[in-house]
Design a protein around this motif. Structure first.
Motif, PDB file in Angstrom:
ATOM      1  N   ARG A   1      20.025  47.726   2.256  1.00 41.46           N
ATOM      2  CA  ARG A   1      18.587  47.466   2.122  1.00 41.46           C
ATOM      3  C   ARG A   1      18.351  46.578   0.913  1.00 41.46           C
ATOM      4  N   ILE A   2      17.457  45.598   1.051  1.00 41.85           N
ATOM      5  CA  ILE A   2      17.183  44.628  -0.013  1.00 41.85           C
ATOM      6  C   ILE A   2      15.675  44.490  -0.197  1.00 41.85           C
ATOM      7  N   ASP A   3      15.232  44.550  -1.436  1.00 41.72           N
ATOM      8  CA  ASP A   3      13.839  44.258  -1.785  1.00 41.72           C
ATOM      9  C   ASP A   3      13.815  43.286  -2.960  1.00 41.72           C
ATOM     10  N   ILE A   4      12.799  42.439  -2.998  1.00 35.24           N
ATOM     11  CA  ILE A   4      12.570  41.584  -4.164  1.00 35.24           C
ATOM     12  C   ILE A   4      11.926  42.435  -5.248  1.00 35.24           C
TER      13      ILE A   4
ATOM     14  N   ARG B   1       5.173  43.102  -5.417  1.00 32.96           N
ATOM     15  CA  ARG B   1       3.728  43.362  -5.382  1.00 32.96           C
ATOM     16  C   ARG B   1       3.016  42.574  -6.495  1.00 32.96           C
ATOM     17  N   THR B   2       3.630  42.537  -7.667  1.00 29.23           N
ATOM     18  CA  THR B   2       3.034  41.794  -8.780  1.00 29.23           C
ATOM     19  C   THR B   2       3.012  40.300  -8.478  1.00 29.23           C
ATOM     20  N   ILE B   3       4.088  39.798  -7.895  1.00 35.24           N
ATOM     21  CA  ILE B   3       4.158  38.383  -7.520  1.00 35.24           C
ATOM     22  C   ILE B   3       3.077  38.050  -6.493  1.00 35.24           C
ATOM     23  N   TYR B   4       2.901  38.948  -5.517  1.00 32.07           N
ATOM     24  CA  TYR B   4       1.861  38.727  -4.502  1.00 32.07           C
ATOM     25  C   TYR B   4       0.486  38.690  -5.154  1.00 32.07           C
ATOM     26  N   LYS B   5       0.263  39.611  -6.085  1.00 33.05           N
ATOM     27  CA  LYS B   5      -1.033  39.672  -6.764  1.00 33.05           C
ATOM     28  C   LYS B   5      -1.300  38.387  -7.535  1.00 33.05           C
ATOM     29  N   GLN B   6      -0.280  37.835  -8.175  1.00 33.50           N
ATOM     30  CA  GLN B   6      -0.455  36.648  -9.013  1.00 33.50           C
ATOM     31  C   GLN B   6      -0.577  35.361  -8.208  1.00 33.50           C
TER      32      GLN B   6
ATOM     33  N   SER C   1       3.822  33.907  -1.520  1.00 37.90           N
ATOM     34  CA  SER C   1       4.594  35.098  -1.153  1.00 37.90           C
ATOM     35  C   SER C   1       5.337  34.890   0.161  1.00 37.90           C
ATOM     36  N   ASP C   2       4.676  34.271   1.138  1.00 38.75           N
ATOM     37  CA  ASP C   2       5.339  33.988   2.415  1.00 38.75           C
ATOM     38  C   ASP C   2       6.516  33.040   2.218  1.00 38.75           C
ATOM     39  N   GLN C   3       6.326  32.037   1.379  1.00 42.59           N
ATOM     40  CA  GLN C   3       7.408  31.086   1.140  1.00 42.59           C
ATOM     41  C   GLN C   3       8.591  31.750   0.431  1.00 42.59           C
ATOM     42  N   ILE C   4       8.310  32.718  -0.425  1.00 41.35           N
ATOM     43  CA  ILE C   4       9.386  33.465  -1.083  1.00 41.35           C
ATOM     44  C   ILE C   4      10.190  34.257  -0.053  1.00 41.35           C
ATOM     45  N   LEU C   5       9.503  34.865   0.899  1.00 38.48           N
ATOM     46  CA  LEU C   5      10.202  35.627   1.944  1.00 38.48           C
ATOM     47  C   LEU C   5      11.081  34.701   2.792  1.00 38.48           C
ATOM     48  N   VAL C   6      10.571  33.533   3.102  1.00 41.90           N
ATOM     49  CA  VAL C   6      11.360  32.554   3.867  1.00 41.90           C
ATOM     50  C   VAL C   6      12.574  32.106   3.046  1.00 41.90           C
ATOM     51  N   TRP C   7      12.352  31.865   1.759  1.00 43.96           N
ATOM     52  CA  TRP C   7      13.429  31.458   0.846  1.00 43.96           C
ATOM     53  C   TRP C   7      14.523  32.517   0.797  1.00 43.96           C
TER      54      TRP C   7
ATOM     55  N   ILE D   1      12.530  43.989   7.999  1.00 42.96           N
ATOM     56  CA  ILE D   1      12.120  45.241   8.653  1.00 42.96           C
ATOM     57  C   ILE D   1      10.744  45.720   8.196  1.00 42.96           C
ATOM     58  N   GLY D   2      10.104  44.989   7.306  1.00 44.66           N
ATOM     59  CA  GLY D   2       8.771  45.333   6.833  1.00 44.66           C
ATOM     60  C   GLY D   2       8.182  44.146   6.111  1.00 44.66           C
ATOM     61  N   GLY D   3       7.019  44.342   5.448  1.00 43.29           N
ATOM     62  CA  GLY D   3       6.349  43.238   4.776  1.00 43.29           C
ATOM     63  C   GLY D   3       7.259  42.437   3.871  1.00 43.29           C
ATOM     64  N   GLY D   4       7.846  43.080   2.848  1.00 42.80           N
ATOM     65  CA  GLY D   4       8.782  42.418   1.953  1.00 42.80           C
ATOM     66  C   GLY D   4      10.121  43.106   1.937  1.00 42.80           C
ATOM     67  N   GLU D   5      10.484  43.722   3.066  1.00 37.24           N
ATOM     68  CA  GLU D   5      11.687  44.544   3.149  1.00 37.24           C
ATOM     69  C   GLU D   5      12.716  43.908   4.082  1.00 37.24           C
ATOM     70  N   PHE D   6      13.965  43.857   3.611  1.00 41.93           N
ATOM     71  CA  PHE D   6      15.045  43.254   4.381  1.00 41.93           C
ATOM     72  C   PHE D   6      16.205  44.235   4.497  1.00 41.93           C
ATOM     73  N   ALA D   7      16.997  44.066   5.554  1.00 37.19           N
ATOM     74  CA  ALA D   7      18.137  44.954   5.755  1.00 37.19           C
ATOM     75  C   ALA D   7      19.251  44.204   6.464  1.00 37.19           C
ATOM     76  N   ILE D   8      20.478  44.708   6.267  1.00 34.21           N
ATOM     77  CA  ILE D   8      21.668  44.100   6.872  1.00 34.21           C
ATOM     78  C   ILE D   8      22.523  45.202   7.488  1.00 34.21           C
ATOM     79  N   ILE D   9      23.009  44.979   8.697  1.00 38.61           N
ATOM     80  CA  ILE D   9      24.067  45.805   9.274  1.00 38.61           C
ATOM     81  C   ILE D   9      25.356  45.008   9.152  1.00 38.61           C
ATOM     82  N   ALA D  10      26.334  45.604   8.486  1.00 35.54           N
ATOM     83  CA  ALA D  10      27.611  44.924   8.262  1.00 35.54           C
ATOM     84  C   ALA D  10      28.722  45.680   8.982  1.00 35.54           C
ATOM     85  N   PRO D  11      29.012  45.314  10.252  1.00 28.57           N
ATOM     86  CA  PRO D  11      30.083  45.992  10.983  1.00 28.57           C
ATOM     87  C   PRO D  11      31.458  45.648  10.404  1.00 28.57           C
ATOM     88  N   SER D  12      32.411  46.556  10.585  1.00 27.46           N
ATOM     89  CA  SER D  12      33.789  46.387  10.081  1.00 27.46           C
ATOM     90  C   SER D  12      33.826  46.204   8.569  1.00 27.46           C
ATOM     91  N   SER D  13      32.816  46.731   7.869  1.00 31.98           N
ATOM     92  CA  SER D  13      32.752  46.629   6.415  1.00 31.98           C
ATOM     93  C   SER D  13      32.682  48.028   5.811  1.00 31.98           C
TER      94      SER D  13
END
Length: 393
Positions: free
Chosen positions: A193-196, A200-205, A211-217, A235-247
């Motif tokens: 699981r990965i989060d920036i 939330r503070t970045i979005y507020k500022q 914020s959308d461009q950061i997610l794309v980046w 998997i969510g607003g600013g939430e990312f995840a990876i499945i790493a098989p054979s790892s």
């Protein structure tokens, strides 16, 4: 008892006012805050951290928490840590404004390290408190709408329209297949699981567009860093995840480190804007960790990512779940090596997690001496460890 239970049930507010929870053991302070905020907000009061925690669990309409630091039963630091490590996303993401009379950097840094959103010094400035409560309530409402929109999109498509990564729906479906294959063939599988950090503070500022461009980046970095057999998803607003098989644990940890360093290597740039970003990651591994379903492994990875955030961010949370203490026990003074060894012997290793980089650094001269005198052949490993410690700090 029935009438008492009815009072604590979640109900639709009789007004359109945003609900704000105020946690402070001083009746005078609660009354002062009520006077400042009650015209615009519906206030719920708690005289200690434990009561505030119960309110948050039961009432999903609470959008802002205003909390003191010094409170009985559960102090402000421990309450914030518990909230930021909560399993429920709504609770975990609630904005927290800390109010305290302690005007010193240590208190401020400790509150922010635990996960506080904002910080106000007593005596309370009414204009400042009202303005900040308005801002955080608005941000929370916007975040909730974004999450609801993201959830709706997940139900409709296997591809996230913004980042072009896989959606949560596809992630779970593919995870079920990969997990079944790993069990059938006795092979490894890890979930990340990965989060920036401070998103939330970045979005507020900076608002929606940046914020959308950061997610794309970030999505592009994840795609470039991962293997073709890995499944990368938003998997969510600013939430990312990876499945790493054979790892297994080591291979997945290496992947996490590649992601972390790639994000931190160069700032995000948009027009004339440049923002230095970091990520917090959590890792779980089939067979090595509890969890027999993809949802359980994902949930465990998320818990570890949350602990990594609470420890300061820009790091990986991986192997201390079983010995993690209750949130209210997590804050201790900097231990020396002898104390750390005693804590490990007493199964209190989870409390050491925020201090591990420093403890390893203190052991480094002894490790180098042993390597030299005993000819252990650890030169490369020691240098690599030094580099990782430098990054952590």
């Amino acid at each position: 008892m029935e009438m008492k239970a009815e009072k604590t049930e979640i109900a639709v507010p009789v007004t359109d006012k945003v609900r704000v929870l105020v946690a402070d053991d001083s009746r005078v302070i609660r009354k002062a805050i009520n006077k400042i905020l009650s015209n615009e907000f519906e206030l719920i009061e708690a005289e200690d951290g434990e009561t505030a925690w119960e309110h948050l669990l039961k009432d999903d309409s609470i959008e802002v928490l205003v909390s003191d630091i010094e409170m009985p039963k559960l102090d402000g630091y421990s309450l914030i840590c518990r909230i930021r490590a909560a399993e429920t996303e709504r609770v975990r993401n609630v904005p927290i404004i800390v109010i305290t009379g302690a005007d010193d950097e240590l208190t401020r840094e400790r509150a922010f390290a635990c996960g506080a959103t904002d910080f106000i010094i007593k005596p309370i400035d009414g204009v400042q408190l009202l303005a900040r409560t308005r801002a955080h309530a608005k941000l929370d409402q916007t975040t909730r709408r974004l999450e609801e929109t993201a959830t709706a999109l997940e139900e409709q498509t296997a591809v996230d329209p913004l980042t072009q990564l896989h959606s949560r729906r596809y992630f779970i479906q593919r995870g079920v297949q990969d997990l079944a294959y790993a069990k059938r063939h006795n092979s490894d599988l890890s979930v990340i699981r990965i989060d920036i950090d401070n998103f939330r503070t970045i979005y507020k500022q900076h608002g929606d567009q940046v914020s959308d461009q950061i997610l794309v980046w970030l999505a592009k970095i994840l795609t470039a860093t991962c293997r073709t057999e890995d499944t990368v998803a938003r998997i969510g607003g600013g939430e990312f995840a990876i499945i790493a098989p054979s790892s297994g644990r080591m291979e997945a940890a290496v992947l996490c480190e590649r992601v972390r360093t790639a994000v931190a290597a160069e700032p995000f740039k948009h027009a004339s804007l440049s923002i230095a970003l970091t990520t917090s990651l959590g890792l779980s591994t089939l067979g090595r960790d509890p969890g027999e379903s993809i949802e359980e492994l994902l949930g465990l990875a998320e818990q570890r990512m949350t602990l990594a955030k609470a420890a300061g961010g820009n790091r990986l949370g991986v192997s201390y779940q079983e010995e993690a203490p209750k949130p209210e026990e997590a804050i201790i003074e900097q231990p020396d090596l002898e104390t750390a060894l005693k804590m490990l012997g007493a199964n209190e290793g989870g409390k050491l997690v925020p201090f591990l980089p420093d403890l390893i650094g203190r052991c480094m001269p002894l490790l180098e001496f042993c390597n030299k005198k005993l000819d252990l052949g650890l030169g490369f490993a020691i240098e690599s460890l030094k580099d990782k410690l430098s990054d952590m700090r």
